[in-house]
Every structure is written in C-alpha cells, then in structure tokens.
Motif scaffolding. Structure first.
Motif, PDB file in Angstrom:
ATOM      1  N   CYS A 194     -14.029  28.323  -6.383  1.00  0.00           N
ATOM      2  CA  CYS A 194     -13.594  29.688  -6.117  1.00  0.00           C
ATOM      3  C   CYS A 194     -12.099  29.711  -5.809  1.00  0.00           C
ATOM      4  CB  CYS A 194     -14.387  30.304  -4.963  1.00  0.00           C
ATOM      5  SG  CYS A 194     -14.083  29.549  -3.356  1.00  0.00           S
ATOM      6  N   GLU A 195     -11.508  30.891  -5.872  1.00  0.00           N
ATOM      7  CA  GLU A 195     -10.057  31.025  -5.686  1.00  0.00           C
ATOM      8  C   GLU A 195      -9.554  30.449  -4.362  1.00  0.00           C
ATOM      9  OE1 GLU A 195      -7.317  34.773  -4.729  1.00  0.00           O
ATOM     10  OE2 GLU A 195      -8.096  34.830  -6.776  1.00  0.00           O
ATOM     11  N   PRO A 196     -10.175  30.773  -3.203  1.00  0.00           N
ATOM     12  CA  PRO A 196      -9.666  30.220  -1.933  1.00  0.00           C
ATOM     13  C   PRO A 196      -9.661  28.692  -1.897  1.00  0.00           C
ATOM     14  CG  PRO A 196     -11.168  32.043  -1.515  1.00  0.00           C
ATOM     15  CD  PRO A 196     -11.292  31.712  -2.975  1.00  0.00           C
ATOM     16  N   SER A 197     -10.706  28.073  -2.456  1.00  0.00           N
ATOM     17  CA  SER A 197     -10.783  26.608  -2.455  1.00  0.00           C
ATOM     18  C   SER A 197      -9.712  26.002  -3.352  1.00  0.00           C
ATOM     19  CB  SER A 197     -12.166  26.147  -2.917  1.00  0.00           C
ATOM     20  OG  SER A 197     -13.165  26.541  -2.001  1.00  0.00           O
ATOM     21  N   LEU A 198      -9.575  26.539  -4.560  1.00  0.00           N
ATOM     22  CA  LEU A 198      -8.578  25.996  -5.493  1.00  0.00           C
ATOM     23  C   LEU A 198      -7.164  26.189  -4.959  1.00  0.00           C
ATOM     24  CD1 LEU A 198      -9.963  27.072  -8.993  1.00  0.00           C
ATOM     25  CD2 LEU A 198     -10.336  24.944  -7.736  1.00  0.00           C
ATOM     26  N   ALA A 199      -6.929  27.334  -4.326  1.00  0.00           N
ATOM     27  CA  ALA A 199      -5.605  27.581  -3.736  1.00  0.00           C
ATOM     28  C   ALA A 199      -5.309  26.574  -2.634  1.00  0.00           C
ATOM     29  CB  ALA A 199      -5.541  29.002  -3.185  1.00  0.00           C
ATOM     30  N   LYS A 200      -6.322  26.239  -1.858  1.00  0.00           N
ATOM     31  CA  LYS A 200      -6.144  25.265  -0.780  1.00  0.00           C
ATOM     32  C   LYS A 200      -5.844  23.872  -1.354  1.00  0.00           C
ATOM     33  CE  LYS A 200      -8.286  23.590   3.481  1.00  0.00           C
ATOM     34  NZ  LYS A 200      -9.497  23.625   4.344  1.00  0.00           N
ATOM     35  N   PHE A 201      -6.550  23.504  -2.421  1.00  0.00           N
ATOM     36  CA  PHE A 201      -6.285  22.207  -3.064  1.00  0.00           C
ATOM     37  C   PHE A 201      -4.835  22.161  -3.541  1.00  0.00           C
ATOM     38  CE2 PHE A 201     -10.961  22.493  -4.594  1.00  0.00           C
ATOM     39  CZ  PHE A 201     -11.410  22.102  -3.343  1.00  0.00           C
ATOM     40  N   ALA A 202      -4.388  23.253  -4.168  1.00  0.00           N
ATOM     41  CA  ALA A 202      -3.023  23.321  -4.695  1.00  0.00           C
ATOM     42  C   ALA A 202      -1.996  23.222  -3.566  1.00  0.00           C
ATOM     43  CB  ALA A 202      -2.827  24.612  -5.485  1.00  0.00           C
ATOM     44  N   GLN A 203      -2.286  23.869  -2.439  1.00  0.00           N
ATOM     45  CA  GLN A 203      -1.370  23.807  -1.295  1.00  0.00           C
ATOM     46  C   GLN A 203      -1.260  22.386  -0.769  1.00  0.00           C
ATOM     47  OE1 GLN A 203      -3.133  26.825   1.263  1.00  0.00           O
ATOM     48  NE2 GLN A 203      -1.365  28.166   0.973  1.00  0.00           N
ATOM     49  N   GLU A 204      -2.389  21.698  -0.666  1.00  0.00           N
ATOM     50  CA  GLU A 204      -2.390  20.331  -0.148  1.00  0.00           C
ATOM     51  C   GLU A 204      -1.587  19.392  -1.037  1.00  0.00           C
ATOM     52  OE1 GLU A 204      -6.545  19.556   0.119  1.00  0.00           O
ATOM     53  OE2 GLU A 204      -6.791  20.599   2.035  1.00  0.00           O
ATOM     54  N   LEU A 205      -1.499  19.714  -2.318  1.00  0.00           N
ATOM     55  CA  LEU A 205      -0.742  18.897  -3.269  1.00  0.00           C
ATOM     56  C   LEU A 205       0.686  19.402  -3.450  1.00  0.00           C
ATOM     57  CD1 LEU A 205      -3.611  18.609  -5.883  1.00  0.00           C
ATOM     58  CD2 LEU A 205      -2.628  16.672  -4.647  1.00  0.00           C
ATOM     59  N   ASN A 206       1.051  20.441  -2.685  1.00  0.00           N
ATOM     60  CA  ASN A 206       2.392  21.051  -2.754  1.00  0.00           C
ATOM     61  C   ASN A 206       2.731  21.560  -4.154  1.00  0.00           C
ATOM     62  OD1 ASN A 206       3.084  20.513   0.010  1.00  0.00           O
ATOM     63  ND2 ASN A 206       3.416  18.370  -0.553  1.00  0.00           N
ATOM     64  N   PHE A 207       1.719  22.043  -4.860  1.00  0.00           N
ATOM     65  CA  PHE A 207       1.940  22.570  -6.204  1.00  0.00           C
ATOM     66  C   PHE A 207       2.856  23.796  -6.183  1.00  0.00           C
ATOM     67  CE2 PHE A 207      -1.940  20.904  -8.800  1.00  0.00           C
ATOM     68  CZ  PHE A 207      -1.433  19.624  -8.698  1.00  0.00           C
ATOM     69  N   GLY A 208       2.769  24.575  -5.115  1.00  0.00           N
ATOM     70  CA  GLY A 208       3.550  25.801  -5.039  1.00  0.00           C
ATOM     71  C   GLY A 208       5.038  25.574  -5.144  1.00  0.00           C
ATOM     72  N   GLN A 209       5.505  24.432  -4.679  1.00  0.00           N
ATOM     73  CA  GLN A 209       6.940  24.134  -4.695  1.00  0.00           C
ATOM     74  C   GLN A 209       7.473  23.907  -6.110  1.00  0.00           C
ATOM     75  OE1 GLN A 209       7.740  20.850  -2.066  1.00  0.00           O
ATOM     76  NE2 GLN A 209       6.699  21.801  -0.319  1.00  0.00           N
ATOM     77  N   LEU A 210       6.591  23.545  -7.027  1.00  0.00           N
ATOM     78  CA  LEU A 210       7.029  23.225  -8.385  1.00  0.00           C
ATOM     79  C   LEU A 210       6.915  24.383  -9.359  1.00  0.00           C
ATOM     80  CD1 LEU A 210       5.689  20.336  -7.202  1.00  0.00           C
ATOM     81  CD2 LEU A 210       6.452  19.616  -9.440  1.00  0.00           C
TER      82      LEU A 210
END
Length: 263
Positions: free
Chosen positions: A113-129
């Motif tokens: 689901c969206e909240p889980s995938l967003a959390k995974f992305a945050q933990e990997l610092n995907f947002g910075q890229l």
C-alpha cells in the motif's frame, strides 16, 4: 542551382524553435555522484544507468525542462507495481504455507500500500534523489507519500529490467522481507486465530501464551510473549502491549510449523 532546388531548401531552425524542441536528460556532476552513492549503498550497480535515472525522474521535471515525455518514471512505475506484487506474493506463499488465499491477499495489500511503500522509500532516502520540477519542489513533493511510493515502484521496475527478477528478490530480502519476518504488518492479521485453527485442524494439542518478560520503563514498556504447544516453546514475540507480543509469537509459531510441514 535550379529554381526547384531553391524552393525545396530546408528552412533554418531558429533559437526559439530549438528551445521549444524536446531535449535529452542531462545531470550535473553532483547528481551523478548521488546516484553512484545510492548504487553502492543498495549493493546493485546498474548496467544501464539511464534506467536508474529514469526511475527517479518525475513528470514535473520532464515538463519543466522540455525533456522527451517518455523519459519520466511513469512507465517504470507501471511495471514495478506488477513486479513488486509478484515478488511479495511468492514470498508470502512460500513463507506462510498454512495461510489462506484471503489472508495472504490482506497481508500483501498492507505491504504494497502507499503508506508502506512511501516508508520504504524514506528509509532508503529515495526522496533526496528525485528529479522534480520547481513547482513540485516548492510544494513539498519530495516528501509526499504518493510520490515516494511511486518512486519505489519505478525503482523496482528499473531494477527488474536491468538485472532481472533474482535481483529484485535479493533487494527485497534486504529491505522488505525482514520487516515481514519481524511482524511489522502483523496488525493487519490475526495470527493467533490462524494458529489456533491450524492446531485444531491437525490435532496437535493445546496452546497457551505466557508473558515471559517485561522490560523498559513504565512509559515505554515492552512485553515478551511465548506461545507454547503442549508446554514446549513454539514461538516468541515482543510488542508494546501483551496482545501485540502474543500476535508476534503466533506469527513465529506459524512460520516454524510451516517449515516442518512438507512442501
């Protein structure tokens, strides 16, 4: 030169027309270094670096920089969604051999689901890229859950195209599968009921839950529960409440029983 040749001369392209025409995506040295660092951190070096960059290219960036529209991440997101669902489905199917189709569906839904995938992305610092347009950047797009979830899916799609399904499994083994093992999604499932049904169906005996330890200060208490089958330990789990600890213990017991049952 004949008159007809003159009439068919190619018109010159003006500077304004050049600015309007689509361009190829180019990165600064700093942006390239960030993508190189990401690959080192996740343990996968892409053969086709363009796929990796595309996975992090938002449509707002493409529109603002007048880049070819097919260079954003939306097609990769479409593919990654299907690849991720297959990978999670296979993992659950193999891990929880006594879990029903309905329960596997609910558990998978809570993972992808969206909240889980967003959390995974945050933990990997995907947002910075993420490559974003200025408008999207100003409005906080880099932290928006929907955007981060899409980036995670597009990354999975890119990894699949570049290195195949085994690489996807390996990546998820490092990032998502351990969270399932730890019971991060157990709030979506009633593992105690599943365990009780399994024990009764196979006439394995009697189960009971025992709180074997309480630790931490009163405002941050943690409980350790052990589920016992015929007085023998079958699984141990921890949680912020006794019920949560029991659910985690039941989840571990289900895994243990699944490993003992024939494939």
């Amino acid at each position: 030169m004949s008159q007809s040749s003159k009439n068919h001369k190619k018109p010159r392209t003006t500077n304004q027309e050049r600015r309007r025409s689509p361009r190829r995506l180019t990165l600064s040295n700093e942006q390239r270094e960030r993508f190189d660092l990401l690959q080192k951190e996740i343990g996968f070096m892409f053969e086709n670096k363009k796929l990796l960059i595309q996975a992090f290219t938002h449509s707002s960036y493409v529109n603002e920089h007048r880049i070819y529209t097919f260079q954003d991440n939306e097609r990769l997101e479409f593919l990654g969604d299907a690849v991720l669902e297959l990978a999670i489905s296979q993992f659950l199917y193999k891990k929880f051999k006594s879990m029903s189709e309905g329960d596997m569906t609910k558990l998978r839904a809570s993972i992808v689901c969206e909240p889980s995938l967003a959390k995974f992305a945050q933990e990997l610092n995907f947002g910075q890229l993420v490559l974003l347009g200025k408008g999207e950047e100003i409005t906080g797009g880099r932290l928006r859950p929907a955007l981060l979830a899409d980036i995670f899916e597009s990354f999975i799609g890119a990894l699949y195209l570049d290195q195949g399904m085994e690489a996807v499994y390996e990546f998820l083994t490092k990032t998502i599968y351990p969270k399932v093992d730890e019971g991060a999604f157990s709030h979506m499932m009633d593992f105690k009921s599943q365990l009780q049904e399994l024990i009764q169906r196979d006439n394995l005996g009697q189960i009971q839950y025992v709180i074997v330890q309480e630790r931490g200060p009163a405002h941050n208490r943690e409980f350790v529960s052990e589920v016992q089958l015929n007085d023998a330990s079958l699984g141990v789990g921890t949680g912020r409440s006794k019920k949560e600890a029991e659910q985690h213990a039941a989840q571990q017991a289900l895994v243990k029983l699944s490993q003992k049952s024939p494939s």
